[in-house]
Scaffold this motif. Structure first.
Motif, short mmCIF file in Angstrom:
data_model
loop_
_atom_site.label_atom_id
_atom_site.label_comp_id
_atom_site.label_asym_id
_atom_site.label_seq_id
_atom_site.Cartn_x
_atom_site.Cartn_y
_atom_site.Cartn_z
N ALA A 4 0.84 -1.07 -0.06
CA ALA A 4 -0.14 0.02 0.01
C ALA A 4 0.87 1.19 0.03
N PHE A 5 0.51 2.32 -0.87
CA PHE A 5 1.52 3.48 -1.10
C PHE A 5 0.60 4.60 -0.48
N ALA A 6 1.08 5.57 0.23
CA ALA A 6 0.51 6.78 0.69
C ALA A 6 0.99 7.69 -0.25
N THR A 7 -0.28 8.23 -1.25
CA THR A 7 0.10 9.26 -2.46
C THR A 7 -0.90 9.82 -2.70
N THR A 8 -0.65 10.92 -3.32
CA THR A 8 -1.73 11.98 -4.04
C THR A 8 -1.90 11.41 -5.40
N ASP A 9 -0.81 10.97 -6.22
CA ASP A 9 -1.16 10.96 -7.37
C ASP A 9 -0.76 9.76 -8.15
N ASN A 10 -0.56 8.63 -7.21
CA ASN A 10 -0.13 7.24 -7.81
C ASN A 10 0.98 7.27 -8.53
N ILE A 11 1.84 8.30 -8.13
CA ILE A 11 3.46 8.18 -8.95
C ILE A 11 4.22 8.11 -8.00
N HIS A 12 4.12 8.99 -7.06
CA HIS A 12 5.19 9.25 -5.75
C HIS A 12 4.62 8.94 -4.58
N VAL A 13 5.50 8.68 -3.78
CA VAL A 13 5.22 8.45 -2.12
C VAL A 13 5.46 9.67 -1.87
N ASN A 14 4.07 10.46 -1.41
CA ASN A 14 4.37 11.76 -1.01
C ASN A 14 3.15 12.22 0.01
N GLN A 15 3.05 11.12 0.72
CA GLN A 15 1.99 11.54 1.92
C GLN A 15 2.11 10.81 3.33
N HIS A 16 1.91 11.46 4.45
CA HIS A 16 2.19 10.99 5.60
C HIS A 16 1.12 10.10 5.84
N PHE A 17 1.17 9.11 6.69
CA PHE A 17 0.21 7.97 6.82
C PHE A 17 -0.95 8.53 7.39
N GLY A 18 -0.94 9.18 8.54
CA GLY A 18 -2.09 9.66 9.19
C GLY A 18 -2.95 10.67 8.21
N TRP A 19 -2.34 11.33 7.46
CA TRP A 19 -2.98 12.24 6.57
C TRP A 19 -3.24 12.05 5.12
N CYS A 20 -3.03 10.71 4.96
CA CYS A 20 -3.30 10.17 3.56
C CYS A 20 -4.69 10.05 3.34
N LYS A 21 -5.44 10.61 2.19
CA LYS A 21 -6.61 10.36 1.83
C LYS A 21 -7.18 9.19 0.99
N GLU A 22 -6.00 8.60 0.48
CA GLU A 22 -6.20 7.49 -0.35
C GLU A 22 -4.88 6.37 -0.56
N PHE A 23 -5.17 5.38 -0.42
CA PHE A 23 -3.90 4.39 -0.45
C PHE A 23 -4.37 3.69 -1.73
N TYR A 24 -3.11 3.74 -2.56
CA TYR A 24 -2.98 2.82 -3.75
C TYR A 24 -2.23 1.30 -3.61
N ILE A 25 -2.98 0.46 -3.69
CA ILE A 25 -2.46 -0.87 -3.55
C ILE A 25 -1.84 -1.63 -4.80
N TYR A 26 -0.71 -2.09 -4.67
CA TYR A 26 -0.01 -2.97 -5.74
C TYR A 26 0.39 -4.19 -5.32
N GLU A 27 0.25 -5.25 -6.39
CA GLU A 27 0.60 -6.60 -5.70
C GLU A 27 1.89 -7.01 -6.72
N ILE A 28 2.86 -7.85 -6.14
CA ILE A 28 3.84 -8.06 -6.70
C ILE A 28 4.04 -9.84 -6.91
N ILE A 29 3.84 -10.23 -8.05
CA ILE A 29 3.75 -11.53 -8.25
C ILE A 29 5.00 -12.22 -9.14
N GLU A 30 5.82 -12.99 -8.48
CA GLU A 30 7.05 -13.23 -9.05
C GLU A 30 7.90 -12.07 -9.19
#
Length: 122
Positions: A4-30
């Motif tokens: 889960a990434f705390a981000t405002t734009d789904n490009i950069h990690v640019n949010q504080h955990f407690g202030w994050c308005k949306e988490f973007y979730i990625y999955e690594i497979i192999e």
């Protein structure tokens, strides 16, 4: 393995955990990764523990949380929930770069990652 990434734009990690308005979730497979979904975490809660509990619930079944910043109390709560918190190494670190780095780390994983990899196999 889900991250889960705390981000405002789904490009950069640019949010504080407690202030994050949306988490973007990625999955690594192999040796690849893909975007799974975004999770709204915008509900404003006054009580600190309730707010942190809500934010942790928004991580759903993620294994790793990547943030710009996270406080010590929040970090302990995230870890207690079974999610490994990580801070970006630089301001506006790119999600894509982090995902590629994690894939490379799987070849010789640090101890914390070995636990995640064992859980993924079960």
């Amino acid at each position: 393995m889900k991250i889960a990434f705390a981000t405002t734009d789904n490009i950069h990690v640019n949010q504080h955990f407690g202030w994050c308005k949306e988490f973007y979730i990625y999955e690594i497979i192999e040796n690849d990764y893909n975007f799974v979904k975004s999770v709204d975490s915008s509900i404003e809660i006054e009580d600190e523990v309730d707010k942190l509990t809500y934010k942790i619930e928004c991580l759903e079944d993620s294994d790793i949380l990547y943030v710009q910043q996270i406080g010590p109390k929040a970090s302990r709560m995230v870890q207690a929930s079974g999610v490994f918190p990580m801070q970006a190494s630089s301001e506006n670190e790119k999600i894509e770069d982090i995902l590629k780095k994690i894939i490379k780390m799987k070849a010789n994983p640090p101890l914390w990652m070995k636990r995640l990899l064992v859980n993924d196999e079960q």
